[in-house]
Write a protein that holds these residues in place. Structure first.
Motif, PDB file in Angstrom:
ATOM      1  N   GLU A 103       0.836  -1.196   0.000  1.00 18.39           N
ATOM      2  CA  GLU A 103       0.000   0.000   0.000  1.00 18.39           C
ATOM      3  C   GLU A 103       0.874   1.250   0.000  1.00 18.39           C
ATOM      4  O   GLU A 103       1.828   1.358   0.762  1.00 18.39           O
ATOM      5  N   LYS A 104       0.528   2.165  -0.888  1.00 16.94           N
ATOM      6  CA  LYS A 104       1.226   3.452  -0.963  1.00 16.94           C
ATOM      7  C   LYS A 104       0.843   4.258   0.275  1.00 16.94           C
ATOM      8  O   LYS A 104      -0.331   4.332   0.634  1.00 16.94           O
ATOM      9  N   ARG A 147       6.977   0.089   7.123  1.00  9.34           N
ATOM     10  CA  ARG A 147       7.003  -0.041   5.666  1.00  9.34           C
ATOM     11  C   ARG A 147       8.446  -0.074   5.176  1.00  9.34           C
ATOM     12  O   ARG A 147       8.792  -0.826   4.257  1.00  9.34           O
ATOM     13  N   TYR A 200       5.742  -2.945  -6.095  1.00 12.02           N
ATOM     14  CA  TYR A 200       4.780  -2.082  -6.774  1.00 12.02           C
ATOM     15  C   TYR A 200       3.855  -1.507  -5.717  1.00 12.02           C
ATOM     16  O   TYR A 200       3.444  -2.204  -4.799  1.00 12.02           O
ATOM     17  N   GLU A 201       3.545  -0.214  -5.851  1.00 11.34           N
ATOM     18  CA  GLU A 201       2.727   0.477  -4.852  1.00 11.34           C
ATOM     19  C   GLU A 201       1.362   0.825  -5.425  1.00 11.34           C
ATOM     20  O   GLU A 201       1.257   1.240  -6.585  1.00 11.34           O
ATOM     21  N   TYR A 202       0.338   0.675  -4.584  1.00 13.46           N
ATOM     22  CA  TYR A 202      -1.032   0.972  -4.994  1.00 13.46           C
ATOM     23  C   TYR A 202      -1.734   1.759  -3.897  1.00 13.46           C
ATOM     24  O   TYR A 202      -1.520   1.501  -2.711  1.00 13.46           O
ATOM     25  N   THR A 203      -2.575   2.691  -4.317  1.00 11.47           N
ATOM     26  CA  THR A 203      -3.357   3.479  -3.366  1.00 11.47           C
ATOM     27  C   THR A 203      -4.619   2.705  -2.982  1.00 11.47           C
ATOM     28  O   THR A 203      -5.046   1.808  -3.719  1.00 11.47           O
ATOM     29  N   HIS A 233      -2.514  -6.025  -7.963  1.00 11.21           N
ATOM     30  CA  HIS A 233      -1.293  -6.187  -8.752  1.00 11.21           C
ATOM     31  C   HIS A 233      -1.473  -7.259  -9.832  1.00 11.21           C
ATOM     32  O   HIS A 233      -0.987  -7.093 -10.953  1.00 11.21           O
TER      33      HIS A 233
END
Length: 166
Positions: free
Chosen positions: A67-68, A85, A100-103, A151
Motif C-alpha cells: 500500500e502506498k 514499511r 509495486y505500490e497501490y493506493t 497487482h
C-alpha cells in the motif's frame, strides 16, 4: 506468477500470497505479523523485518504489492507505519523482489470496479474472487489480499498492452 500483497503497520502487518495462473487467482497463504504493544519500536521493527524475511524465503514470491503511504491526521502513527514499511521494503530489496505500490482507491477500483466501495464490499469481493470460506481477519489481511489482487490485474493489463505494442 506468485505475488505477495502487504498492508504495512507497526502492530499488524497483513500479508496475502497469491498465484496467478492465466486468469485464475489462487490463494497460497495469508495472515498477519503482529507485534506486541508496549515493546520498543526498534524491537517491533526487527520482529517485522525477520518475519518478512522468513515469509519471503518460505513462499518465494516473484513480486510484491504494497500500500502506498498517505498522510494521516495522526503524525505519530504515520511515522511508525512508515518505519514498518521501510523494513518491509528493505526485506523485499534484500530478496531481490520488485515492489509495486497501490493506493487504496486503486485497490477499491480493481477489486470491486467502484472507487467508492466501502470496506465490507471490498472484503466480500475478495472472499468471492479467491473462493475463500470467509472474509479474512483481521482487516489488514483482507487489505493485503486486495493489494495482491490489484497487482495481478495490473500485470494482466501490462501483458495485454505489451502484446498490442509489438
Amino acid at each position: 506468477m506468485r505475488i505477495i500483497g502487504i498492508d504495512p503497520g507497526i502492530a499488524i502487518v497483513g500479508f496475502g500470497i497469491l498465484d496467478k495462473k492465466g486468469s485464475q487467482l489462487l490463494p497460497v497463504q495469508y495472515g498477519s505479523i503482529q507485534t506486541e504493544a508496549g515493546l520498543p519500536v526498534p524491537l517491533r521493527l526487527k520482529q517485522i523485518f525477520e518475519a518478512m524475511q522468513q515469509l519471503l524465503a518460505a513462499y518465494r514470491p516473484q513480486e510484491m504489492a504494497v500500500e502506498k503511504l498517505f498522510f494521516n491526521k495522526n503524525v505519530t502513527t504515520a511515522f511508525t507505519v512508515g518505519q514498518a514499511r521501510g523494513v518491509i521494503l528493505l526485506a523485499a530489496e534484500m530478496a531481490g523482489l520488485p515492489v509495486y505500490e497501490y493506493t487504496p482507491l486503486q485497490v477499491k477500483q480493481a477489486v470491486t470496479g467502484y472507487g467508492s466501495a466501502d470496506k465490507k464490499q471490498i472484503q466480500e469481493m475478495i472472499r468471492i474472487l479467491l473462493k475463500l470460506p470467509g472474509v479474512p481477519k483481521p482487516d489488514d489481511v483482507a487489505d493485503a489480499l486486495g493489494l495482491a489482487i490489484t497487482h495481478a490485474q495490473f500485470r494482466t493489463y501490462l501483458s495485454l498492452s505489451e502484446g498490442v505494442q509489438r
